[in-house]
Design a protein around this motif. Structure first.
Motif, short mmCIF file in Angstrom:
data_model
loop_
_atom_site.label_atom_id
_atom_site.label_comp_id
_atom_site.label_asym_id
_atom_site.label_seq_id
_atom_site.Cartn_x
_atom_site.Cartn_y
_atom_site.Cartn_z
N VAL A 212 8.42 62.46 -6.58
CA VAL A 212 8.78 61.03 -6.61
C VAL A 212 9.82 60.44 -6.75
O VAL A 212 10.46 59.63 -6.17
N ARG A 213 10.52 61.07 -7.76
CA ARG A 213 11.78 60.76 -8.11
C ARG A 213 12.99 60.98 -6.95
O ARG A 213 13.70 60.24 -6.64
N HIS A 214 12.71 62.19 -6.24
CA HIS A 214 13.73 62.66 -5.27
C HIS A 214 13.60 61.61 -4.06
O HIS A 214 14.30 61.17 -3.23
N TRP A 215 12.09 61.36 -3.64
CA TRP A 215 11.62 60.56 -2.68
C TRP A 215 12.31 59.15 -2.71
O TRP A 215 12.97 58.83 -1.69
N ARG A 216 12.49 58.61 -4.24
CA ARG A 216 12.76 57.25 -4.20
C ARG A 216 14.19 57.30 -3.98
O ARG A 216 14.78 56.13 -3.25
#
Length: 203
Positions: free
Chosen positions: A166-170
């Motif tokens: 999720v952090r990388h997608w954001r």
């Protein structure tokens, strides 16, 4: 501009890989032009390109040429970028096919005119594609990056590492709008240059 450069720098490895893939495909297309020309002709690629050229020739005004060139380029690059979500297959294939077409066209033109292919590349192809090609390569790079992120996301859900995903997608989704705006501006400038050249030649 600073945000765009930062977004490009974040994905510099993917952009470099996409550029190298395009270059390799162009070289292979050049040295296998005869057999690939028949394949592209059978697939209707040249026919579609000839139709687009005939539309411009029928009405070689700046507005007509600009609209057709810009819309076709935007549609192609954004489609390539967006469909990258499916494991990056589409942008990969688009890079290979476009690089191959460039090599084939260069070989055929050099054969017909007897001119040095490097000279043809520098004087006829690069002036038209100096903005268009980087935009396409960046779009393909981000498309392949989306595909990798999609696969990694599925793996993260399976293994329980979804927070990192999720952090990388954001971070990626924050960069994409900036890159899209940059691509649109590059293609806008490229279409304007090409349209001006077309209207000058037509006169």
């Amino acid at each position: 501009m600073v945000r765009l450069m930062r977004a490009l720098r974040e994905e510099r490895r993917w952009i470099a890989a996409a550029g190298l893939l395009f270059l390799i495909s162009a070289v292979l297309g050049y040295f296998n032009a005869r057999s690939l020309d028949e394949t592209l002709r059978a697939a209707g690629v040249w026919e579609r390109l000839e139709r687009a050229v005939s539309v411009i020739r029928a009405d070689p005004t700046f507005l007509k040429a600009f609209t057709l060139i810009y819309w076709n380029n935007v549609k192609a690059v954004l489609t390539m970028m967006g469909l990258g979500i499916f494991l990056g297959v589409f942008p990969l294939m688009a890079l290979v096919s476009n690089g191959t077409m460039l090599g084939v066209v260069l070989a055929k033109t050099a054969q017909k005119t007897g001119a040095n292919p490097l000279w043809l590349l520098m004087t006829t192809i690069l002036p038209h594609g100096i903005l268009e090609l980087p935009a396409a390569i960046v779009g393909a790079a981000y498309g392949m990056r989306l595909g990798m992120m999609a696969a990694w996301g599925v793996w993260g859900l399976v293994t329980g590492g979804h927070r990192e995903v999720v952090r990388h997608w954001r971070r990626l989704l924050e960069r994409i709008p900036i890159v899209v705006v940059g691509i649109l501006l590059f293609l806008l400038a490229a279409a304007a240059v090409e349209s001006i050249l077309i209207t000058i030649v037509a006169k």
